[in-house]
Design a protein around this motif. Sequence first.
Motif, PDB file in Angstrom:
ATOM      1  N   PRO A 123       0.810  -1.227   0.000  1.00  7.71           N
ATOM      2  CA  PRO A 123       0.000   0.000   0.000  1.00  7.71           C
ATOM      3  C   PRO A 123       0.840   1.271   0.000  1.00  7.71           C
ATOM      4  O   PRO A 123       0.452   2.287  -0.600  1.00  7.71           O
ATOM      5  N   LYS A 126       2.092   1.724  -3.557  1.00  2.25           N
ATOM      6  CA  LYS A 126       0.988   2.189  -4.401  1.00  2.25           C
ATOM      7  C   LYS A 126       0.768   3.691  -4.235  1.00  2.25           C
ATOM      8  O   LYS A 126       0.600   4.428  -5.214  1.00  2.25           O
ATOM      9  N   TYR A 169      -0.062  -6.280  -9.329  1.00  5.10           N
ATOM     10  CA  TYR A 169       0.289  -4.882  -9.089  1.00  5.10           C
ATOM     11  C   TYR A 169       1.065  -4.228 -10.231  1.00  5.10           C
ATOM     12  O   TYR A 169       1.658  -3.166 -10.048  1.00  5.10           O
ATOM     13  N   ASP A 172       0.063  -0.736 -10.874  1.00  4.26           N
ATOM     14  CA  ASP A 172       0.505   0.212  -9.852  1.00  4.26           C
ATOM     15  C   ASP A 172       1.988   0.524  -9.962  1.00  4.26           C
ATOM     16  O   ASP A 172       2.572   1.136  -9.055  1.00  4.26           O
TER      17      ASP A 172
END
Length: 254
Positions: A123, A126, A169, A172
């Motif tokens: 997170p 990101k 991901y 991202d």
Amino acid sequence: MSKLEGKVAVVTGGGSGIGRAISTLFAQEGAWVHILDLNPQGAEEVQQEIEDLGGKCSVHTCNVSDQEEVLAVVASIGRIDVLVNNAGIAHVGDVEHCSPADFDKVFQVNVKGAYNALFAVIPVMKANGGGAILNLASIAAWVGITDRFAYSMSKGAIFAMSLSVARDYMQDNIRCNSISPARVHTPFVDGFIAKNYPGKETEMFEKLSQSQPIGRMAQPAEIAKLALFLCSDDAGFITGNDYPIDGGFIKLNN
């Protein structure tokens, strides 16, 4: 320009062996290295070495198998550009000689420890626009190794988790790869041989060295150089791959 100039890197188990080599090289290449390690003494020695060379390093005493501890450390760091999941332990024994406690211990450190770091760091990456993740797998994820049931289980999981993270991901701007070393000459290996083969240390060291077709174990610095490449912008087109660094063990052992 240094390959990691201005980057913030987290290295689990960075206080010894392969993790130590990765931490010192990353710092030499411009990263601010944050070491997460259960052994503060070893990690602080690495920190001193890095700072003596003009680099930046912070040490966080942390049990990677405890998610709350990992989350707290990651929150205290802030921006993270690079994560190296290196912390791990070994176990000798086939399935009949692997107790539930043995199995759980290996799983908690090697698998859940990597999961906890991924859970905490992704997170952050990101939010910051991306990053690079490197997980330490093993040749045990590729081939059968005698008496390494629990260890092989854990490194197979690392191999698979790396693919999953890379797939999930990409949008991202997060890359995820793994590397699979054969035997690397570290203090861990010396202690492992002393514990499991007392009185036969020299014989076993030679035997384990010769199990690589190239005729020796790797040095931690050699693993660190591959880690540096995969975590740098030079590897910007590489994700979802595992890289054996094995002296020919997987494909030339015939």
